[in-house]
Design a protein around this motif. Structure first.
Motif, PDB file in Angstrom:
ATOM      1  N   GLU A   8       0.828  -1.210   0.000  1.00 27.31           N
ATOM      2  CA  GLU A   8       0.000   0.000   0.000  1.00 27.31           C
ATOM      3  C   GLU A   8       0.864   1.263   0.000  1.00 27.31           C
ATOM      4  N   ASN A   9       2.056   1.168   0.596  1.00 28.38           N
ATOM      5  CA  ASN A   9       2.939   2.332   0.683  1.00 28.38           C
ATOM      6  C   ASN A   9       3.970   2.369  -0.449  1.00 28.38           C
ATOM      7  N   HIS A  10       3.840   1.468  -1.420  1.00 31.93           N
ATOM      8  CA  HIS A  10       4.691   1.458  -2.616  1.00 31.93           C
ATOM      9  C   HIS A  10       6.165   1.261  -2.285  1.00 31.93           C
ATOM     10  N   SER A  11       6.428   0.449  -1.252  1.00 32.29           N
ATOM     11  CA  SER A  11       7.815   0.185  -0.860  1.00 32.29           C
ATOM     12  C   SER A  11       8.442  -0.871  -1.759  1.00 32.29           C
ATOM     13  N   LEU A  12       9.780  -0.959  -1.713  1.00 33.31           N
ATOM     14  CA  LEU A  12      10.518  -1.940  -2.505  1.00 33.31           C
ATOM     15  C   LEU A  12      10.657  -3.203  -1.662  1.00 33.31           C
ATOM     16  N   ILE A  13      10.050  -4.287  -2.120  1.00 31.56           N
ATOM     17  CA  ILE A  13      10.036  -5.540  -1.364  1.00 31.56           C
ATOM     18  C   ILE A  13      11.055  -6.495  -1.978  1.00 31.56           C
ATOM     19  N   HIS A  14      12.047  -6.886  -1.173  1.00 28.13           N
ATOM     20  CA  HIS A  14      13.072  -7.813  -1.634  1.00 28.13           C
ATOM     21  C   HIS A  14      12.710  -9.219  -1.174  1.00 28.13           C
ATOM     22  N   ASN A  53      -6.006  -6.854  -5.353  1.00 25.91           N
ATOM     23  CA  ASN A  53      -5.925  -6.210  -6.661  1.00 25.91           C
ATOM     24  C   ASN A  53      -4.907  -5.072  -6.646  1.00 25.91           C
ATOM     25  N   LYS A  54      -3.723  -5.384  -6.080  1.00 23.95           N
ATOM     26  CA  LYS A  54      -2.632  -4.421  -5.981  1.00 23.95           C
ATOM     27  C   LYS A  54      -1.433  -4.934  -6.773  1.00 23.95           C
ATOM     28  N   LYS A  55      -0.526  -4.010  -7.095  1.00 27.71           N
ATOM     29  CA  LYS A  55       0.706  -4.384  -7.776  1.00 27.71           C
ATOM     30  C   LYS A  55       1.881  -4.038  -6.878  1.00 27.71           C
ATOM     31  N   ALA A  56       2.839  -4.950  -6.763  1.00 22.79           N
ATOM     32  CA  ALA A  56       3.996  -4.745  -5.891  1.00 22.79           C
ATOM     33  C   ALA A  56       5.262  -4.588  -6.709  1.00 22.79           C
ATOM     34  N   LYS A  57       6.108  -3.640  -6.276  1.00 27.83           N
ATOM     35  CA  LYS A  57       7.434  -3.477  -6.867  1.00 27.83           C
ATOM     36  C   LYS A  57       8.404  -4.349  -6.071  1.00 27.83           C
ATOM     37  N   VAL A  58       9.070  -5.282  -6.762  1.00 25.66           N
ATOM     38  CA  VAL A  58       9.872  -6.267  -6.039  1.00 25.66           C
ATOM     39  C   VAL A  58      11.273  -6.401  -6.640  1.00 25.66           C
ATOM     40  N   ILE A  84      13.093 -15.414 -10.850  1.00 30.58           N
ATOM     41  CA  ILE A  84      12.860 -14.282 -11.754  1.00 30.58           C
ATOM     42  C   ILE A  84      11.770 -14.622 -12.768  1.00 30.58           C
ATOM     43  N   ASN A  85      11.810 -15.827 -13.315  1.00 25.61           N
ATOM     44  CA  ASN A  85      10.788 -16.243 -14.283  1.00 25.61           C
ATOM     45  C   ASN A  85       9.404 -16.302 -13.652  1.00 25.61           C
ATOM     46  N   LYS A  86       9.332 -16.767 -12.420  1.00 27.15           N
ATOM     47  CA  LYS A  86       8.034 -16.831 -11.731  1.00 27.15           C
ATOM     48  C   LYS A  86       7.483 -15.418 -11.505  1.00 27.15           C
ATOM     49  N   ILE A  87       8.355 -14.493 -11.158  1.00 33.23           N
ATOM     50  CA  ILE A  87       7.918 -13.108 -10.957  1.00 33.23           C
ATOM     51  C   ILE A  87       7.453 -12.513 -12.287  1.00 33.23           C
ATOM     52  N   ALA A  88       8.201 -12.773 -13.353  1.00 34.29           N
ATOM     53  CA  ALA A  88       7.858 -12.223 -14.665  1.00 34.29           C
ATOM     54  C   ALA A  88       6.494 -12.708 -15.141  1.00 34.29           C
ATOM     55  N   SER A  89       6.113 -13.920 -14.730  1.00 33.16           N
ATOM     56  CA  SER A  89       4.829 -14.478 -15.153  1.00 33.16           C
ATOM     57  C   SER A  89       3.679 -14.073 -14.244  1.00 33.16           C
ATOM     58  N   ALA A  90       3.981 -13.432 -13.120  1.00 25.96           N
ATOM     59  CA  ALA A  90       2.939 -13.001 -12.187  1.00 25.96           C
ATOM     60  C   ALA A  90       2.469 -11.601 -12.589  1.00 25.96           C
ATOM     61  N   LYS A  91       1.205 -11.461 -12.893  1.00 26.60           N
ATOM     62  CA  LYS A  91       0.710 -10.197 -13.463  1.00 26.60           C
ATOM     63  C   LYS A  91       0.748  -9.030 -12.475  1.00 26.60           C
ATOM     64  N   ASN A  92       0.765  -9.313 -11.179  1.00 18.94           N
ATOM     65  CA  ASN A  92       0.720  -8.240 -10.192  1.00 18.94           C
ATOM     66  C   ASN A  92       2.073  -7.939  -9.537  1.00 18.94           C
ATOM     67  N   LEU A  93       3.130  -8.530 -10.061  1.00 17.40           N
ATOM     68  CA  LEU A  93       4.465  -8.252  -9.541  1.00 17.40           C
ATOM     69  C   LEU A  93       5.301  -7.584 -10.621  1.00 17.40           C
ATOM     70  N   GLU A  94       6.030  -6.551 -10.224  1.00 16.92           N
ATOM     71  CA  GLU A  94       6.906  -5.846 -11.154  1.00 16.92           C
ATOM     72  C   GLU A  94       8.344  -5.970 -10.651  1.00 16.92           C
ATOM     73  N   LEU A  95       9.152  -6.728 -11.384  1.00 16.99           N
ATOM     74  CA  LEU A  95      10.550  -6.923 -11.005  1.00 16.99           C
ATOM     75  C   LEU A  95      11.353  -5.695 -11.439  1.00 16.99           C
ATOM     76  N   ILE A  96      11.854  -4.944 -10.456  1.00 23.54           N
ATOM     77  CA  ILE A  96      12.597  -3.731 -10.799  1.00 23.54           C
ATOM     78  C   ILE A  96      14.030  -3.737 -10.264  1.00 23.54           C
ATOM     79  N   GLY A  97      14.370  -4.744  -9.424  1.00 21.23           N
ATOM     80  CA  GLY A  97      15.711  -4.720  -8.848  1.00 21.23           C
ATOM     81  C   GLY A  97      16.274  -6.089  -8.558  1.00 21.23           C
ATOM     82  N   LEU A  98      17.579  -6.133  -8.312  1.00 22.26           N
ATOM     83  CA  LEU A  98      18.294  -7.343  -7.908  1.00 22.26           C
ATOM     84  C   LEU A  98      19.145  -6.979  -6.696  1.00 22.26           C
TER      85      LEU A  98
END
Length: 447
Positions: A138-144, A162-167, A197-211
């Motif tokens: 909800e706070n748009h934090s970066l979740i590792h 129905n939220k999208k997470a930056k991970v 990484i592939n599992k995240i890429a296939s999840a519609k509500n997860l956005e992979l932005i970092g390593l």
């Protein structure tokens, strides 16, 4: 920013005694911290007392940022809360421009309470509760993400809300330093990281932005960071080429050492520990040489803690008594022990007298006041003879002691901050019996 002018001082040289390395053993008394007399600090706040230098904290941070930003165009530091999460200390780092890096729900809420925006909080660690994850999303934090169970939980939470997470994912790998820290994150060599990484890429509500990686603690090898940087760059390149998923940042974690001397080390830490500039050179050169175009270069995030705070912290304490052990060794009992100086398990801390003393020195065991045989502050140290009531200064104690301390037999003392103008401020009160018993409840039949 223009540096504040500091008046130069002249100090009389003292040849002193030679240690086993042929250099002078420094027994000069430390009578003040940033101009505030040790005696005054103890008189006002009690003994023992932790003292932190705001001037040194800011100096450390600015120097570290300069080391990286002069070598790489996009750098962001994130203060490691677990290192020292006293709010006053955290606020200094945030004023300097640092984000927050947290590893628990309560640290996350502390960061928000300190005014850090949600999108500037990095949420690490293997134990993120469901409620913590919901709040972080909800706070748009970066979740590792640390493990597959957390990944699946995150997917479910996002679908239900129905939220999208930056991970990002935490990656572990072989950097040539052993044992490998493979307890945390996904392994690079066996393909586990790429599977995640592939599992995240296939999840519609997860956005992979970092390593992300954190290869160890008190690391003495700059080449290990070169290896880590190269492997994260390799994953970032694969993400763009194979998944059309550009990576916005790579996070090298922390682990940079302070100049404390590790127990068992032959040479003092000041002579053996690489500088922040050495680590910066290794990391940034590897990323820049990898082959990214200028618009592809990821932001570099550092989660340094110990190297930014350790040498800004002091512990002031007093001598309780002296005695002779059965083998003839001199023993001095201090009013602080391993309950509040946790890092004495790792380091041979430098300890200085706080007053003029005899030129005669003797090998001494420094004990704490606890009723435990393991309460040893220093197993062997050459010091001038200390008398009951004398004070000492323990150096480089700013990291982990004020988060891993405990009220065992003795309660935890006050913590004081000396500001840039030489004024002292109590930033944590000494504990009382009333505070200690606040959470206790007595059943009716025992009243």
């Amino acid at each position: 920013m223009k540096q504040k002018y500091e008046r130069p001082t002249i100090k009389k040289m003292n040849t002193g005694l030679m240690n086993k390395f042929g250099t002078r053993t420094d027994f000069d008394p430390v009578k003040d911290i940033d101009g505030v007399p040790v005696k005054n600090l103890i008189a006002e706040y009690g003994s023992p007392v932790f003292v932190l230098s705001e001037k040194q904290v800011r100096r450390n941070y600015q120097s570290a940022v300069r080391s990286f930003k002069t070598r790489y165009p996009k750098v962001q530091f994130a203060w490691s809360y677990k290192t020292n999460y006293l709010n006053a200390i955290c606020k200094i780092f945030h004023q300097e421009g640092s984000w927050a890096e947290v590893v628990s729900g309560f640290e996350y809420h502390k960061a928000l309470g300190n005014g850090v925006q949600g999108n500037q909080i990095i949420f690490n660690g293997p134990d993120k509760k469901e409620a913590d994850l919901v709040f972080a999303i909800e706070n748009h934090s970066l979740i590792h993400i640390d493990h597959f169970d957390e990944l699946y939980l995150l997917i479910r939470i996002c679908e239900q809300n129905n939220k999208k997470a930056k991970v990002a994912i935490r990656v572990n790998f072989d950097t040539g330093v052993y044992p490998i820290w493979d307890r945390f994150g996904f392994n690079y060599e066996n393909g586990q990281a790429w599977t995640a990484i592939n599992k995240i890429a296939s999840a519609k509500n997860l956005e992979l932005i970092g390593l992300h990686c954190h290869i160890g603690t008190f690391m003495l090898s700059t080449s290990a960071y070169s290896v880590a940087s190269k492997k994260l760059c390799d994953l970032a390149k694969r993400c763009k080429v194979e998944l059309q998923n550009p990576i916005e940042y790579i996070d090298l974690g922390g682990g940079f050492p302070s100049t404390n001397t590790l127990k068992g080390a032959y040479l003092p830490g000041i002579d053996t520990v690489p500088s922040v500039e050495d680590f910066a050179e290794a990391i940034t050169s590897t990323i820049l040489d990898f082959g990214f175009t200028s618009d592809e270069l990821p932001t570099l995030i550092l989660e340094s803690g110990r190297v930014l705070i350790d040498d800004a912290g002091y512990l002031l304490g007093s001598v309780i008594a002296n005695k002779r052990l059965s083998d003839g060794r001199r023993a001095t009992i201090m009013d602080f022990g391993i309950n509040i100086l946790f890092t004495s398990n790792w380091y041979d801390h430098k300890i200085s007298p706080a007053q003029e003393g005899s030129q005669y020195t003797e090998e001494t065991v420094l004990f704490g006041p606890l009723c435990m045989n393991i309460d040893v502050v220093r197993e062997s140290i050459n010091l001038p003879l200390l008398e009951t009531g004398d004070q000492v200064v323990v150096h480089k104690v700013g990291a982990y002691n004020m988060t891993q301390w405990m009220q065992f037999i003795n309660m935890r003392p006050a913590v004081v901050l000396i500001d840039q103008n030489g004024q002292s401020h109590q930033i944590r009160k000494p504990e009382t019996l009333e505070y200690l018993e606040m959470m206790e409840q007595i059943p009716e039949h025992l009243k």
